[in-house]
Design a protein around this motif. Structure first.
Motif, short mmCIF file in Angstrom:
data_model
loop_
_atom_site.label_atom_id
_atom_site.label_comp_id
_atom_site.label_asym_id
_atom_site.label_seq_id
_atom_site.Cartn_x
_atom_site.Cartn_y
_atom_site.Cartn_z
N ARG A 1 1.82 12.35 -8.20
CA ARG A 1 2.39 13.37 -7.33
C ARG A 1 1.77 13.16 -5.95
NH1 ARG A 1 1.41 17.34 -10.66
NH2 ARG A 1 -0.53 17.91 -9.67
N VAL A 2 2.61 12.81 -4.99
CA VAL A 2 2.11 12.51 -3.64
C VAL A 2 2.55 13.62 -2.70
CG1 VAL A 2 2.26 10.87 -1.72
CG2 VAL A 2 2.28 10.02 -4.08
N THR A 3 1.60 14.13 -1.92
CA THR A 3 1.95 15.12 -0.89
C THR A 3 1.46 14.60 0.45
OG1 THR A 3 1.60 16.87 -2.52
CG2 THR A 3 1.82 17.55 -0.23
N THR A 4 2.38 14.37 1.36
CA THR A 4 2.01 13.90 2.69
C THR A 4 1.94 15.10 3.64
OG1 THR A 4 4.28 13.60 3.42
CG2 THR A 4 3.28 11.75 2.24
N ILE A 5 1.60 14.84 4.87
CA ILE A 5 1.51 15.95 5.83
C ILE A 5 2.88 16.64 5.98
CG2 ILE A 5 1.95 14.49 7.88
CD1 ILE A 5 -0.59 17.36 7.74
N GLU A 6 3.97 15.86 5.82
CA GLU A 6 5.31 16.47 5.90
C GLU A 6 5.52 17.48 4.78
OE1 GLU A 6 4.76 13.21 6.00
OE2 GLU A 6 5.87 12.28 7.65
N THR B 1 2.05 10.03 7.92
CA THR B 1 0.84 9.38 7.40
C THR B 1 0.50 8.24 8.35
OG1 THR B 1 1.41 9.95 5.12
CG2 THR B 1 -0.10 8.10 5.44
N HIS B 2 -0.63 8.37 9.04
CA HIS B 2 -0.99 7.39 10.07
C HIS B 2 -1.91 6.31 9.52
CE1 HIS B 2 -0.13 10.43 13.54
NE2 HIS B 2 0.95 10.02 12.89
N LEU B 3 -1.85 5.14 10.14
CA LEU B 3 -2.74 4.04 9.74
C LEU B 3 -3.64 3.69 10.91
CD1 LEU B 3 -0.18 1.87 7.78
CD2 LEU B 3 -2.32 2.78 6.87
N LEU C 1 -2.72 1.18 -3.88
CA LEU C 1 -1.50 0.39 -4.07
C LEU C 1 -0.38 1.30 -4.61
CD1 LEU C 1 -3.06 -2.80 -5.66
CD2 LEU C 1 -2.18 -2.53 -3.33
N ALA C 2 0.79 1.17 -4.00
CA ALA C 2 1.93 2.00 -4.44
C ALA C 2 2.22 1.76 -5.92
CB ALA C 2 3.16 1.68 -3.59
N ALA C 3 2.06 0.51 -6.36
CA ALA C 3 2.37 0.18 -7.77
C ALA C 3 1.44 0.91 -8.73
CB ALA C 3 2.28 -1.32 -7.97
N ALA C 4 0.25 1.30 -8.24
CA ALA C 4 -0.71 2.01 -9.11
C ALA C 4 -0.40 3.50 -9.17
CB ALA C 4 -2.12 1.79 -8.60
N CYS C 5 0.59 3.95 -8.42
CA CYS C 5 0.87 5.39 -8.33
C CYS C 5 2.00 5.84 -9.23
CB CYS C 5 1.19 5.77 -6.88
SG CYS C 5 -0.20 5.55 -5.81
N HIS D 1 0.84 -1.20 0.00
CA HIS D 1 0.00 0.00 0.00
C HIS D 1 0.87 1.24 0.00
CE1 HIS D 1 -3.19 -2.66 1.95
NE2 HIS D 1 -3.44 -2.54 0.68
N LEU D 2 0.31 2.31 -0.53
CA LEU D 2 1.05 3.57 -0.58
C LEU D 2 1.47 4.00 0.83
CD1 LEU D 2 2.12 5.94 -2.20
CD2 LEU D 2 -0.16 6.98 -2.07
N ALA D 3 0.57 3.83 1.80
CA ALA D 3 0.89 4.25 3.18
C ALA D 3 2.09 3.47 3.71
CB ALA D 3 -0.32 4.05 4.08
N ASP D 4 2.10 2.15 3.49
CA ASP D 4 3.23 1.34 3.97
C ASP D 4 4.51 1.75 3.25
OD1 ASP D 4 1.76 -0.09 5.75
OD2 ASP D 4 1.30 -1.72 4.37
#
Ligand code: FES
Ligand code: FES
Length: 392
Positions: free
Chosen positions: A71-76, A36-38, A63-67, A22-25
């Motif tokens: 462009r990913v923006t996390t809280i950081e 990014t919390h789970l 899924l990370a593979a689908a990304c 998963h993208l989060a993992d």
């Protein structure tokens, strides 16, 4: 494994991921972005919400593979964001958090509301935040905080952006500026002034196949070693290779074009460079992906320079290890790849020789020609026919 190229908080990242990751993992375990919390890991609680191509998304069910190319923006990545800053201040002022577990996801969703809503309508805010659950604080303070930020911004004459200024809808990665499968262009970092992580993470790997070759150059080992340290000049000697960014002595990003019969590939990726002057040896570990033919490859080139002819010439020993996934792996028989590698090595050696002798190779900015595998196929066909005649 799938190779993906994504932009995370403005940094280009190329990585190899399991199809089920998963993208989060991926963000937490591989990039150490633990903001990014789970919570539920079922797409229900909203703790893992982040921005995917600028739209809020659940990273626990993505899924990370689908990304690839997204462009990913996390809280950081929202550290220096104006609205996120106002929300953080408002959350503190209005006691909108207690343990803080839901807060990163809450801020990302609330930021989207602040961008979009005409006014601080409580019902609209509650509906908008209904996908983010808070287990301890309750929602009164959270709603009050979001309302205060919207109110304040509208009072200052900051108008809402219909649809949060998102002009395109589409699958993840479709709004990226990258045209041929590479990592999307990194936007100016929202975290200017803070420590930069290395742009690309390229782990070691165990190659499925290893090919070995050697050639001799009429220059001293020290000259050849110095030349191999000039990434742009070396790239200019490699047929089909073009750089896509400014290389550093330890890192390079680029594209390599290969034609195999009707298939034209353009692997875009990055490589890590290691050199050891004491042993006149070096190692390049890279990975690339071709979005169009859904193939990815990882490669490792090791070289060692040995003096010959009393040190006036150099024997270059090369070992190339590689692994392939995707459609190309189905058609790229070992013999075909071996022949292609031999041609590539021979042409590389010729270009190196010319470069070292001062003759022009076209320079590092020449357009990348592709390595033509068709001739290779005919070579193999000729060998096959010859072998049949020999046997009969
Ligand atoms: S952890 Fe993703 S929605 Fe709960
Ligand atoms: S502040 Fe604890 S879960 Fe929301």
């Amino acid at each position: 494994m799938n190779t993906i190229g994504i932009s995370v908080n403005g940094h280009a990242v190329t990585a190899s991921v399991e199809p089920r990751t998963h993208l989060a993992d991926f963000l937490r375990d591989h990039l150490n972005l633990t903001g990014t919390h789970l919570g539920c890991e079922h797409g229900v609680c909203g703790s893992c919400t982040l921005l995917l191509d600028d739209a809020p998304a659940r990273s626990c069910i993505t899924l990370a593979a689908a990304c690839d190319r997204a462009r990913v923006t996390t809280i950081e990545g929202l550290d220096d964001d104006e609205i996120a800053g106002e929300l953080r201040a408002a959350f503190t002022r209005e006691h909108a958090l207690q343990c803080g577990y839901c807060t990163p996801g809450m801020i990302v969703s609330a930021r989207d509301l602040v961008l979009r809503l005409d006014d601080a309508d409580e019902r609209a805010i509650r509906v908008g935040l209904s996908g983010n659950l808070c287990r301890c604080t309750g929602y009164v303070g959270i709603v009050r905080a979001v309302r205060s930020v919207i109110d304040d911004r509208r009072r200052r004459g900051i108008a809402p952006l219909p649809g949060a200024a998102r002009e395109q809808l589409g699958p993840v990665g479709s709004t990226s500026s990258a045209g041929d499968g590479g990592p999307p262009a990194a936007r100016p970092s929202a975290r200017a002034g803070i420590e930069q992580r290395p742009a690309v993470t390229i782990p070691d790997f165990v190659p499925d196949r290893i090919l070995e070759d050697h050639f001799t150059l009429a220059s001293r080992p020290e000259e050849v070693f110095a030349m191999l340290g000039d990434v742009a000049r070396v790239a200019a000697c490699l047929p089909g290779v073009a750089l896509t960014g400014n290389p550093t002595p330890k890192h390079v990003e680029g594209v390599i074009r290969v034609r195999l019969g009707p298939i034209s590939t353009g692997f875009r990726g990055a490589a890590r460079i290691e050199r050891d002057p004491a042993t006149m040896s070096g190692r390049i570990v890279g990975m690339g992906t071709d979005h169009h033919i859904r193939s990815s490859t990882r490669g490792e080139v090791r070289y060692r320079l040995l003096p010959v002819d009393a040190g006036t010439a150099t024997r270059v020993e090369i070992s190339v290890g590689y692994s392939m996934q995707g459609m190309l792996a189905q058609i790229a028989r070992e013999g075909l790849v071996r022949g292609l590698a031999a041609r590539l090595t021979a042409e590389f050696a010729r270009n190196l020789e010319r470069e070292l002798s001062g003759a022009a190779t076209g320079g590092p900015t020449r357009p990348a020609a592709s390595i033509d595998g068709v001739a290779l196929v005919f070579d193999r066909l000729r060998m096959f026919v010859r072998e049949i005649f020999r046997r009969t």
